[in-house]
Design a protein around this motif. Sequence first.
Motif, PDB file in Angstrom:
ATOM      1  N   LEU A   1      21.913 -24.647  64.123  1.00 35.68           N
ATOM      2  CA  LEU A   1      22.295 -23.677  63.085  1.00 35.68           C
ATOM      3  C   LEU A   1      21.207 -22.601  62.983  1.00 35.68           C
ATOM      4  O   LEU A   1      20.554 -22.447  61.949  1.00 35.68           O
ATOM      5  CB  LEU A   1      22.474 -24.397  61.741  1.00 35.68           C
ATOM      6  CG  LEU A   1      23.222 -23.636  60.640  1.00 35.68           C
ATOM      7  CD1 LEU A   1      24.673 -23.392  61.019  1.00 35.68           C
ATOM      8  CD2 LEU A   1      23.147 -24.400  59.312  1.00 35.68           C
ATOM      9  N   PRO A   2      20.989 -21.834  64.044  1.00 34.82           N
ATOM     10  CA  PRO A   2      19.871 -20.875  64.058  1.00 34.82           C
ATOM     11  C   PRO A   2      19.965 -19.808  62.975  1.00 34.82           C
ATOM     12  O   PRO A   2      18.934 -19.306  62.511  1.00 34.82           O
ATOM     13  CB  PRO A   2      19.957 -20.256  65.461  1.00 34.82           C
ATOM     14  CG  PRO A   2      21.357 -20.525  65.930  1.00 34.82           C
ATOM     15  CD  PRO A   2      21.745 -21.829  65.311  1.00 34.82           C
ATOM     16  N   GLU A   3      21.191 -19.452  62.552  1.00 27.97           N
ATOM     17  CA  GLU A   3      21.307 -18.423  61.523  1.00 27.97           C
ATOM     18  C   GLU A   3      20.684 -18.871  60.199  1.00 27.97           C
ATOM     19  O   GLU A   3      20.185 -18.050  59.428  1.00 27.97           O
ATOM     20  CB  GLU A   3      22.759 -18.000  61.309  1.00 27.97           C
ATOM     21  CG  GLU A   3      23.714 -19.126  60.927  1.00 27.97           C
ATOM     22  CD  GLU A   3      24.427 -19.735  62.117  1.00 27.97           C
ATOM     23  OE1 GLU A   3      25.643 -19.970  61.997  1.00 27.97           O
ATOM     24  OE2 GLU A   3      23.771 -19.974  63.148  1.00 27.97           O
ATOM     25  N   ALA A   4      20.702 -20.185  59.918  1.00 27.52           N
ATOM     26  CA  ALA A   4      20.072 -20.689  58.697  1.00 27.52           C
ATOM     27  C   ALA A   4      18.561 -20.570  58.789  1.00 27.52           C
ATOM     28  O   ALA A   4      17.887 -20.205  57.816  1.00 27.52           O
ATOM     29  CB  ALA A   4      20.480 -22.136  58.451  1.00 27.52           C
ATOM     30  N   ASP A   5      18.001 -20.867  59.959  1.00 27.35           N
ATOM     31  CA  ASP A   5      16.559 -20.724  60.139  1.00 27.35           C
ATOM     32  C   ASP A   5      16.152 -19.256  60.028  1.00 27.35           C
ATOM     33  O   ASP A   5      15.141 -18.929  59.402  1.00 27.35           O
ATOM     34  CB  ASP A   5      16.140 -21.286  61.495  1.00 27.35           C
ATOM     35  CG  ASP A   5      14.628 -21.273  61.685  1.00 27.35           C
ATOM     36  OD1 ASP A   5      13.942 -21.996  60.945  1.00 27.35           O
ATOM     37  OD2 ASP A   5      14.143 -20.505  62.550  1.00 27.35           O
ATOM     38  N   ASP A   6      16.960 -18.355  60.603  1.00 23.55           N
ATOM     39  CA  ASP A   6      16.666 -16.926  60.503  1.00 23.55           C
ATOM     40  C   ASP A   6      16.692 -16.466  59.048  1.00 23.55           C
ATOM     41  O   ASP A   6      15.839 -15.682  58.609  1.00 23.55           O
ATOM     42  CB  ASP A   6      17.679 -16.116  61.318  1.00 23.55           C
ATOM     43  CG  ASP A   6      17.546 -16.337  62.809  1.00 23.55           C
ATOM     44  OD1 ASP A   6      16.481 -16.815  63.251  1.00 23.55           O
ATOM     45  OD2 ASP A   6      18.508 -16.030  63.537  1.00 23.55           O
ATOM     46  N   MET A   7      17.691 -16.946  58.295  1.00 29.70           N
ATOM     47  CA  MET A   7      17.783 -16.546  56.902  1.00 29.70           C
ATOM     48  C   MET A   7      16.612 -17.097  56.093  1.00 29.70           C
ATOM     49  O   MET A   7      16.093 -16.431  55.198  1.00 29.70           O
ATOM     50  CB  MET A   7      19.105 -17.017  56.295  1.00 29.70           C
ATOM     51  CG  MET A   7      19.348 -16.473  54.888  1.00 29.70           C
ATOM     52  SD  MET A   7      20.912 -17.046  54.152  1.00 29.70           S
ATOM     53  CE  MET A   7      22.066 -16.166  55.203  1.00 29.70           C
TER      54      MET A   7
ATOM     55  N   VAL B   1      25.453 -21.869  55.149  1.00 27.69           N
ATOM     56  CA  VAL B   1      24.242 -21.356  55.798  1.00 27.69           C
ATOM     57  C   VAL B   1      23.211 -20.970  54.759  1.00 27.69           C
ATOM     58  O   VAL B   1      22.017 -21.275  54.880  1.00 27.69           O
ATOM     59  CB  VAL B   1      24.593 -20.152  56.701  1.00 27.69           C
ATOM     60  CG1 VAL B   1      23.330 -19.450  57.193  1.00 27.69           C
ATOM     61  CG2 VAL B   1      25.436 -20.600  57.884  1.00 27.69           C
ATOM     62  N   GLU B   2      23.666 -20.311  53.704  1.00 26.94           N
ATOM     63  CA  GLU B   2      22.756 -19.877  52.644  1.00 26.94           C
ATOM     64  C   GLU B   2      22.094 -21.066  51.952  1.00 26.94           C
ATOM     65  O   GLU B   2      20.881 -21.050  51.681  1.00 26.94           O
ATOM     66  CB  GLU B   2      23.539 -19.044  51.635  1.00 26.94           C
ATOM     67  CG  GLU B   2      22.703 -18.442  50.531  1.00 26.94           C
ATOM     68  CD  GLU B   2      23.547 -17.621  49.581  1.00 26.94           C
ATOM     69  OE1 GLU B   2      23.436 -17.847  48.365  1.00 26.94           O
ATOM     70  OE2 GLU B   2      24.319 -16.781  50.057  1.00 26.94           O
ATOM     71  N   ARG B   3      22.884 -22.112  51.652  1.00 25.16           N
ATOM     72  CA  ARG B   3      22.312 -23.292  50.996  1.00 25.16           C
ATOM     73  C   ARG B   3      21.292 -23.987  51.897  1.00 25.16           C
ATOM     74  O   ARG B   3      20.225 -24.409  51.435  1.00 25.16           O
ATOM     75  CB  ARG B   3      23.426 -24.266  50.623  1.00 25.16           C
ATOM     76  CG  ARG B   3      24.398 -23.751  49.578  1.00 25.16           C
ATOM     77  CD  ARG B   3      23.729 -23.515  48.234  1.00 25.16           C
ATOM     78  NE  ARG B   3      24.702 -23.192  47.200  1.00 25.16           N
ATOM     79  CZ  ARG B   3      25.259 -24.077  46.380  1.00 25.16           C
ATOM     80  NH1 ARG B   3      24.931 -25.353  46.475  1.00 25.16           N
ATOM     81  NH2 ARG B   3      26.128 -23.691  45.476  1.00 25.16           N
ATOM     82  N   VAL B   4      21.626 -24.133  53.181  1.00 22.54           N
ATOM     83  CA  VAL B   4      20.690 -24.764  54.112  1.00 22.54           C
ATOM     84  C   VAL B   4      19.425 -23.924  54.244  1.00 22.54           C
ATOM     85  O   VAL B   4      18.305 -24.452  54.277  1.00 22.54           O
ATOM     86  CB  VAL B   4      21.350 -24.982  55.483  1.00 22.54           C
ATOM     87  CG1 VAL B   4      20.319 -25.418  56.516  1.00 22.54           C
ATOM     88  CG2 VAL B   4      22.455 -26.029  55.380  1.00 22.54           C
ATOM     89  N   ALA B   5      19.581 -22.609  54.310  1.00 20.49           N
ATOM     90  CA  ALA B   5      18.422 -21.722  54.422  1.00 20.49           C
ATOM     91  C   ALA B   5      17.490 -21.895  53.226  1.00 20.49           C
ATOM     92  O   ALA B   5      16.259 -21.868  53.379  1.00 20.49           O
ATOM     93  CB  ALA B   5      18.884 -20.273  54.530  1.00 20.49           C
ATOM     94  N   GLY B   6      18.058 -22.082  52.040  1.00 18.94           N
ATOM     95  CA  GLY B   6      17.225 -22.298  50.868  1.00 18.94           C
ATOM     96  C   GLY B   6      16.382 -23.556  50.979  1.00 18.94           C
ATOM     97  O   GLY B   6      15.204 -23.567  50.604  1.00 18.94           O
ATOM     98  N   VAL B   7      16.978 -24.623  51.512  1.00 20.79           N
ATOM     99  CA  VAL B   7      16.232 -25.871  51.705  1.00 20.79           C
ATOM    100  C   VAL B   7      15.130 -25.666  52.739  1.00 20.79           C
ATOM    101  O   VAL B   7      13.977 -26.090  52.544  1.00 20.79           O
ATOM    102  CB  VAL B   7      17.183 -27.006  52.139  1.00 20.79           C
ATOM    103  CG1 VAL B   7      16.388 -28.245  52.530  1.00 20.79           C
ATOM    104  CG2 VAL B   7      18.167 -27.334  51.018  1.00 20.79           C
ATOM    105  N   LEU B   8      15.459 -25.018  53.845  1.00 26.13           N
ATOM    106  CA  LEU B   8      14.455 -24.784  54.889  1.00 26.13           C
ATOM    107  C   LEU B   8      13.306 -23.930  54.374  1.00 26.13           C
ATOM    108  O   LEU B   8      12.139 -24.165  54.729  1.00 26.13           O
ATOM    109  CB  LEU B   8      15.117 -24.105  56.094  1.00 26.13           C
ATOM    110  CG  LEU B   8      16.163 -24.924  56.852  1.00 26.13           C
ATOM    111  CD1 LEU B   8      16.802 -24.074  57.948  1.00 26.13           C
ATOM    112  CD2 LEU B   8      15.548 -26.186  57.451  1.00 26.13           C
ATOM    113  N   ALA B   9      13.624 -22.947  53.534  1.00 21.67           N
ATOM    114  CA  ALA B   9      12.571 -22.098  52.975  1.00 21.67           C
ATOM    115  C   ALA B   9      11.649 -22.907  52.070  1.00 21.67           C
ATOM    116  O   ALA B   9      10.418 -22.756  52.108  1.00 21.67           O
ATOM    117  CB  ALA B   9      13.192 -20.932  52.205  1.00 21.67           C
TER     118      ALA B   9
END
Length: 436
Positions: free
Chosen positions: A422-428, A392-400
Motif C-alpha cells: 500500500l505505497p500510497e499510504a506510506d507516501d501520504m 488509505v488516509e486512516r492507515v497513513a495516520g497510523v503510519l505517521a
Amino acid sequence: MQRRAAGYTQEQLAALMDVDRTTVHRWEKGTATPQPWQMPKLARLLKVSAAELRSLLPGGSDAVGGPAAVPEKGDGRAQAANQFSRGEQEVTPVRSPLAQVSGLVVDWLSISSPTEATALVLPVTESDLGAAEGMLDLFRQLDHTHGARQYQRQVSSYIDNELEALLRRPVADESVARRRAGLTAGFCELAGYQAVDTGNPDQAQAYYRRALTLTAVTNDQAYSAYLVAVNLGHLALHCGEPETALRWAASAQAAAGTAASPATRAAITAVVARANARMRREAEATELIIQAEKLLDTVDHQDEPTWIRYFNHAYLADEVAHCLHDLGRAPAARSQLAEALSGVGEDRVRRRAIDAALLAATWLRTRDLDRACAAGRDAVAYAARTGSGRCVERVAGVLAELRVHADCAPARELREFARAVLPEADDMAVKLLGGS
C-alpha cells in the motif's frame, strides 16, 4: 469544437472528467448536459470561462444551473475540510431536512406524466425497476468489498445514462413513479458515498442533495432524515466540522421524531453522539449512546426499511468506538472495536480496514507498540484490497504516528509491509509529517 481545440479526444476528456465516453458524446449531441459540480472542471479542461462553457452547450446559458466552485480531487482531511467549507453554504439552507427541499429540484430528476412527445415511448415497468434495483445491489456490494475507486465511474455512468433514460420515460401509475424516485435516491446516495471515499466532498454534497430532492417526491421523511444525519453528518465529521455535523444530525433527529423506525433513529442518534464526542462533550455523548443502544435492542430487521437493515449492533459498536476514541478512552474503544469486527462480514473490507486502523490507534494511545503494529498490519492488508481513499488516509495516520518509533523492529517491519502493498499510504504518511 472546443474539445478538439483543447487537444482532447472524447475518450481523453471522459477519463479526465471521470465519466464514460458516451457521456461526453451525449453532452456534445445535446441529449444531456453536465451536472453543476462538473462545470468548473470541464471549463478548466477546455480552457474557457464558466460563462463561455454555458454558451457552448446546447441550450446556451439555460442548459445547466450556475456552477459551484469544485476543486480537483485530492487526498487528506485538510484539503477535504477546505472543500467542505467552501461548499457548506449550498447545503446549509436545508435547515429542516424535510422542508425547503423542493427548491433543490433538478430538471432531470423530475417525475412527469406522459405527454404528447413521450406518448410513443414505452412506459416504465416493474421489470425495468427490478433490473435497476439489481444493479444497485450489485454496485453496493462491490463498493463494500472494493471501495469506490474501481467502480465509481461505472456508477456515475449508470446514473447519467441508463438511469437518466429511465427517468425520462413515462410511468403507468403513481406507485411506479414513487418506486423509481426511491431507486434513484439510492443510486445518488451511493454515488455520494463514493465521492466521499475518493476525496471529493463537494461532489458528495451534490449527490446527497439530489437524493434529498427525491425523498421529497416520495414523501419518505425517514429516509430524508437519514440522508441529512448519517450521510451529510458523517461527511461533516470526515471534513473536521463537528459543529456542522451536530446541527444537521440534531435537526434530522428532531424531524424524524418517533415516526422513523428504531434502526433509523438509532443510526441518527449515533451521529449526534459522534459529533458531541468530537467536541469533547462526554456526558451528552454517553447519554446518546445509551439511547441508540436501547433503540437498537427493539429492532426487528424484517420490519425495517431495506436501506437501514445493515445497521446492527456491530455497526453501532463501530460508532461507539469512534466516540470513545475521540473522548480519549482507548481501552473502552477497543472493547467496542472487538464487537464491531466480530460482527462485520469478511466481505465488508473497507469497514474492517477502518476499524483495524482505529484499533491500532487505540493501542498507540496506551503505548503498546507490538499490538499497535499487529493491528496496523491488518489495516494495511485490508486497505490494500480496496480502492478506498478513506482507508488509505486512516492507515497513513497510523503510519505517521508510528514514525517516532521508526527504530523499533515492529514499526520498521510495518512500514516496509505498507511500502510493499500500500505505497500510497506510506507516501501520504510522509506528507502528513511534512515530507520527512
